[in-house]
Write a protein that holds these residues in place. Structure first.
Motif, PDB file in Angstrom:
ATOM      1  N   PRO A   1       9.306 -15.358 -16.587  1.00  0.00           N
ATOM      2  CA  PRO A   1      10.275 -15.334 -15.477  1.00  0.00           C
ATOM      3  C   PRO A   1      11.644 -15.821 -15.963  1.00  0.00           C
ATOM      4  O   PRO A   1      11.730 -16.600 -16.915  1.00  0.00           O
ATOM      5  CB  PRO A   1       9.682 -16.301 -14.456  1.00  0.00           C
ATOM      6  CG  PRO A   1       8.760 -17.171 -15.221  1.00  0.00           C
ATOM      7  CD  PRO A   1       8.261 -16.380 -16.396  1.00  0.00           C
ATOM      8  N   GLU A   2      12.700 -15.365 -15.257  1.00  0.00           N
ATOM      9  CA  GLU A   2      14.063 -15.670 -15.702  1.00  0.00           C
ATOM     10  C   GLU A   2      14.316 -17.188 -15.747  1.00  0.00           C
ATOM     11  O   GLU A   2      14.999 -17.681 -16.645  1.00  0.00           O
ATOM     12  CB  GLU A   2      15.034 -14.988 -14.732  1.00  0.00           C
ATOM     13  CG  GLU A   2      16.392 -14.755 -15.314  1.00  0.00           C
ATOM     14  CD  GLU A   2      17.274 -13.944 -14.370  1.00  0.00           C
ATOM     15  OE1 GLU A   2      16.753 -13.036 -13.685  1.00  0.00           O
ATOM     16  OE2 GLU A   2      18.483 -14.233 -14.324  1.00  0.00           O
TER      17      GLU A   2
ATOM     18  N   ARG B   1      18.202 -11.560 -17.321  1.00  0.00           N
ATOM     19  CA  ARG B   1      17.045 -10.866 -16.734  1.00  0.00           C
ATOM     20  C   ARG B   1      16.395  -9.960 -17.800  1.00  0.00           C
ATOM     21  O   ARG B   1      15.177  -9.922 -17.949  1.00  0.00           O
ATOM     22  CB  ARG B   1      17.524 -10.024 -15.533  1.00  0.00           C
ATOM     23  CG  ARG B   1      16.411  -9.358 -14.762  1.00  0.00           C
ATOM     24  CD  ARG B   1      16.878  -8.837 -13.410  1.00  0.00           C
ATOM     25  NE  ARG B   1      18.253  -8.351 -13.367  1.00  0.00           N
ATOM     26  CZ  ARG B   1      18.645  -7.131 -13.765  1.00  0.00           C
ATOM     27  NH1 ARG B   1      17.777  -6.277 -14.230  1.00  0.00           N
ATOM     28  NH2 ARG B   1      19.915  -6.764 -13.695  1.00  0.00           N
ATOM     29  N   ILE B   2      17.240  -9.284 -18.572  1.00  0.00           N
ATOM     30  CA  ILE B   2      16.719  -8.382 -19.619  1.00  0.00           C
ATOM     31  C   ILE B   2      15.983  -9.204 -20.681  1.00  0.00           C
ATOM     32  O   ILE B   2      14.909  -8.822 -21.163  1.00  0.00           O
ATOM     33  CB  ILE B   2      17.884  -7.572 -20.229  1.00  0.00           C
ATOM     34  CG1 ILE B   2      18.485  -6.660 -19.153  1.00  0.00           C
ATOM     35  CG2 ILE B   2      17.433  -6.750 -21.424  1.00  0.00           C
ATOM     36  CD1 ILE B   2      19.771  -5.980 -19.541  1.00  0.00           C
ATOM     37  N   ALA B   3      16.542 -10.368 -21.020  1.00  0.00           N
ATOM     38  CA  ALA B   3      15.894 -11.232 -22.022  1.00  0.00           C
ATOM     39  C   ALA B   3      14.540 -11.720 -21.498  1.00  0.00           C
ATOM     40  O   ALA B   3      13.540 -11.730 -22.225  1.00  0.00           O
ATOM     41  CB  ALA B   3      16.798 -12.410 -22.343  1.00  0.00           C
TER      42      ALA B   3
ATOM     43  N   ALA C   1       5.477 -11.482 -25.969  1.00  0.00           N
ATOM     44  CA  ALA C   1       6.786 -10.834 -25.784  1.00  0.00           C
ATOM     45  C   ALA C   1       6.708  -9.326 -25.974  1.00  0.00           C
ATOM     46  O   ALA C   1       5.960  -8.833 -26.832  1.00  0.00           O
ATOM     47  CB  ALA C   1       7.778 -11.421 -26.775  1.00  0.00           C
ATOM     48  N   ASN C   2       7.494  -8.586 -25.163  1.00  0.00           N
ATOM     49  CA  ASN C   2       7.562  -7.130 -25.306  1.00  0.00           C
ATOM     50  C   ASN C   2       8.589  -6.729 -26.361  1.00  0.00           C
ATOM     51  O   ASN C   2       8.526  -5.658 -26.922  1.00  0.00           O
ATOM     52  CB  ASN C   2       8.012  -6.481 -23.986  1.00  0.00           C
ATOM     53  CG  ASN C   2       7.120  -6.912 -22.850  1.00  0.00           C
ATOM     54  OD1 ASN C   2       5.905  -6.893 -22.982  1.00  0.00           O
ATOM     55  ND2 ASN C   2       7.723  -7.317 -21.733  1.00  0.00           N
ATOM     56  N   GLY C   3       9.544  -7.600 -26.582  1.00  0.00           N
ATOM     57  CA  GLY C   3      10.634  -7.229 -27.498  1.00  0.00           C
ATOM     58  C   GLY C   3      10.441  -7.844 -28.867  1.00  0.00           C
ATOM     59  O   GLY C   3       9.411  -8.452 -29.165  1.00  0.00           O
ATOM     60  N   HIS C   4      11.429  -7.686 -29.710  1.00  0.00           N
ATOM     61  CA  HIS C   4      11.417  -8.222 -31.067  1.00  0.00           C
ATOM     62  C   HIS C   4      11.915  -9.677 -31.012  1.00  0.00           C
ATOM     63  O   HIS C   4      13.090  -9.927 -30.743  1.00  0.00           O
ATOM     64  CB  HIS C   4      12.317  -7.330 -31.948  1.00  0.00           C
ATOM     65  CG  HIS C   4      12.330  -7.762 -33.375  1.00  0.00           C
ATOM     66  ND1 HIS C   4      13.091  -7.146 -34.322  1.00  0.00           N
ATOM     67  CD2 HIS C   4      11.685  -8.756 -34.003  1.00  0.00           C
ATOM     68  CE1 HIS C   4      12.909  -7.753 -35.479  1.00  0.00           C
ATOM     69  NE2 HIS C   4      12.058  -8.736 -35.309  1.00  0.00           N
TER      70      HIS C   4
ATOM     71  N   LEU D   1      21.769  -3.373 -23.405  1.00  0.00           N
ATOM     72  CA  LEU D   1      22.528  -3.512 -22.158  1.00  0.00           C
ATOM     73  C   LEU D   1      23.295  -2.200 -21.952  1.00  0.00           C
ATOM     74  O   LEU D   1      24.225  -1.904 -22.705  1.00  0.00           O
ATOM     75  CB  LEU D   1      23.507  -4.675 -22.256  1.00  0.00           C
ATOM     76  CG  LEU D   1      24.219  -5.030 -20.959  1.00  0.00           C
ATOM     77  CD1 LEU D   1      23.295  -5.799 -20.015  1.00  0.00           C
ATOM     78  CD2 LEU D   1      25.458  -5.878 -21.235  1.00  0.00           C
ATOM     79  N   PRO D   2      22.908  -1.394 -20.949  1.00  0.00           N
ATOM     80  CA  PRO D   2      23.593  -0.111 -20.749  1.00  0.00           C
ATOM     81  C   PRO D   2      25.087  -0.330 -20.498  1.00  0.00           C
ATOM     82  O   PRO D   2      25.491  -1.390 -19.995  1.00  0.00           O
ATOM     83  CB  PRO D   2      22.907   0.476 -19.514  1.00  0.00           C
ATOM     84  CG  PRO D   2      21.607  -0.251 -19.411  1.00  0.00           C
ATOM     85  CD  PRO D   2      21.833  -1.612 -19.986  1.00  0.00           C
TER      86      PRO D   2
END
Ligand code: FAD
Length: 536
Positions: free
Chosen positions: A30-31, A21-23, A74-77, A10-11
């Motif tokens: 979708p959110e 939204r980031i998650a 998933a794109n993330g970890h 989160l910047p």
């Protein structure tokens, strides 16, 4: 069904409301597929000063179908959320024929007593100092006048050594009880954020309130708290503890029979170590670390750590932790207090002790930290268990003498310390230590290897943190209470080697370092006692 997502970025400029939204992006969903989201942990990532951000770990609830999809795409970890095993207290069978005594009301004693009271054991808590409200007045008076009350000060009294501190709640121990400690602190008035911040802190102002609230809860649950009551002796029957002796500020000596005693008297209580040695309890000299405090302008540290983002309201005051080697020994910064004060932490006449504290806002003019060098048995000049304690006492007495009395501390500017000469005043950085400092050659009160280690440390740290060697930065001596100089040996049940029923606990016993780990050790001791005795 739940999944845990790690390292969501989160910047700094983004609102937390954008986290869902980031998650969703990290899950490739979708959110609105996220039924529920809980924040587990927030840490600050300031490695790149042009891209400072917060990193979140969150747990999300999805439908079973979406969860299967997310685990594949998933794109993330992402991983399945771990179940937190619940810990059910175990109660023993032996009937309680005498009270369980808790000696000392620092974090170890406080959390031990809380757990015992919560489970119906009605502990008797004995504390040599005063309740935290009265203690606050004694500490303020000492810092103003230099007149020390040896039983009520920044080390002794309800809340223990950490009551007047930065209230950092970080710990390196991996014990599930650490989360219970944070939850209990939050339940008694600490801000809820401590539960998920990677580096939580609560500051002296809030900590004092929490300690008071926990005491009131112990009393409500049937515990007894006796202030002005110093444990001064043990009575044994065979190899087991039978009673303890206390000295009261008002009515002299008293014998208190007990079924067990949690001895959580901290490492400031030199008299307790000497009493244990006389009682034949197995003790061992322990390494610790000693040195000085350094103070810089808070703005300088903030700029070095956060670059152009320094002063951003979401960042607060910057922290640092630095380590290096000097002459084969570790030298490192310790107990950093952003936007705080260097404080007088003596508990004995004739010895100067420095430490650091901050308020919750961490908004004071200077940031400070200890710079300490490892010391061990080769420095103690003797090999008996109390040799490290005597080494510590000598350091504090030498600093007292160099300060000129009245708990005035020896101090210098960094430029003079590095050049090995005396300071004759201070420049733009004003020393915050009260009751006051004397400008001099601080190296005169330190053993040569500590003075050399501090100088080497400052030079090495300034290569990593710009401005660390600021010529006008202030050095105050001596920092001597980093951890216990003695270990009280325990058997596998946590009882003292040499006396069953005595549970040496917390930092003074040599098995904890810091508020959270001391509290965890206290809870562990309480659990061991509950597993031995039937619930009343
Ligand atoms: C100024 C300062 C700042 C600190 N900052 C932090 C920080 O930010 N974060 C962190 O994690 N740690 C910090 N620490 C360290 C932390 O305070 C200790 O690790 C922690 O308090 C140890 O807990 P304890 O319960 O084992 O012992 P203590 O806190 O030392 O408590 C011992 C208690 O026993 C009482 N006692 C002593 N002798 C007797 C006796 N004979 N009879 C009855 N009672 C007795 C004392 O009065 C005291 O209340 C700081 C310490 C100081 C001094």
């Amino acid at each position: 069904m739940a999944l845990t997502l790690f390292d969501l970025k989160l910047p700094l400029h983004a609102e937390e409301s954008s986290l869902k939204r980031i998650a969703a992006r990290a899950l490739a969903m979708p959110e609105n597929a996220i039924q529920d989201m809980r924040i587990n942990r927030i840490s600050l990532d300031a490695r790149r000063k042009d891209d400072i951000s917060f990193r979140y770990t969150v747990t999300v609830t999805l439908s079973p179908k979406d969860e299967t999809y997310a685990l594949r795409h998933a794109n993330g970890h992402v991983s399945r959320a771990a179940e937190t095993p619940s810990r059910v207290p175990v109660y023993g069978e032996r009937p309680l024929t005498a009270p369980i005594v808790v000696a000392g009301m620092g974090p170890a004693g406080l959390f031990a007593a809380y757990l015992l009271a919560q489970n119906g054991y009605k502990p008797v808590v004995l504390e040599r100092g005063k309740a935290v409200e009265a203690r606050q007045e004694d500490v303020a008076r000492f810092w103003k006048t230099g007149v020390l009350d040896v039983s009520s000060n920044a080390v002794f009294g309800e809340g223990g050594a950490g009551a007047f501190s930065d209230g950092k709640l970080t710990t390196r121990i991996k014990d599930p009880r650490a989360a219970d400690v944070l939850a209990l602190l939050a339940e008694h008035g600490a801000p809820d954020e401590i539960i998920h911040m990677a580096k939580p802190h609560i500051g002296t102002d809030k900590l004092v309130q929490v300690v008071r609230n926990m005491r009131l809860a112990i009393l409500r649950m049937g515990g007894t708290v006796r202030f002005g009551t110093r444990v001064c002796g043990l009575e044994r029957q065979g190899d087991a503890l039978q009673a303890i002796y206390v000295e009261k500020s008002t009515e002299g000596r008293e014998r208190i029979p007990c079924a067990a005693c949690i001895l959580a008297t901290g490492h400031g209580a030199s008299d307790v170590y000497r009493m244990l040695a006389e009682e034949g309890i197995a003790l061992q000299a322990k390494p610790f670390a000693a040195g000085v405090r350094i103070e810089h302008p808070r703005e300088l540290i903030d700029r070095s750590q956060f670059g152009t983002f320094a002063g951003h309201p979401r960042l607060g005051a910057a922290e640092y932790h630095l380590a290096d080697q000097s002459g084969g020994r570790g030298v490192y910064t310790f107990c950093m207090c952003p936007g705080g004060y260097v404080v007088a932490c003596a508990s004995e006449q004739g010895g100067v002790v420095t430490n650091g504290m901050s308020h919750y806002a961490r908004d004071a003019e200077n940031s400070n930290a200890a710079i300490v060098v490892q010391v061990d048995a080769r420095d103690y000049g003797a090999d008996d268990p109390l040799a490290g304690l005597r080494f510590r006492e000598k350091l504090e007495q030498d600093a007292f003498r160099l300060g000129g009395g009245g708990f005035v501390a020896p101090a210098a500017q960094v430029a003079d310390l590095l050049a090995g000469r005396a300071s004759n005043g201070f420049g733009s950085v004003r020393p915050t230590y009260a009751p006051g400092v004397r400008a001099c050659d601080v190296g005169e009160c330190l053993p040569g290897f500590i003075a050399a280690g501090v100088r080497d440390g400052i030079r090495a740290f300034s290569r990593r943190l710009q401005g660390f060697d600021l010529p006008e930065a202030v050095i105050t001596a001596v920092e001597s209470r980093t951890s216990a100089p003695v270990r009280v040996l325990r058997d596998k049940n946590g009882e003292a080697e040499g006396m069953l029923g005595l549970y040496p606990t917390g930092e003074g016993a040599g098995y904890a370092g810091g508020i959270v780990s001391a509290a965890v050790d206290g809870m562990r001791a309480a659990e061991r006692i509950m597993a031995r005795f039937a619930r009343p």
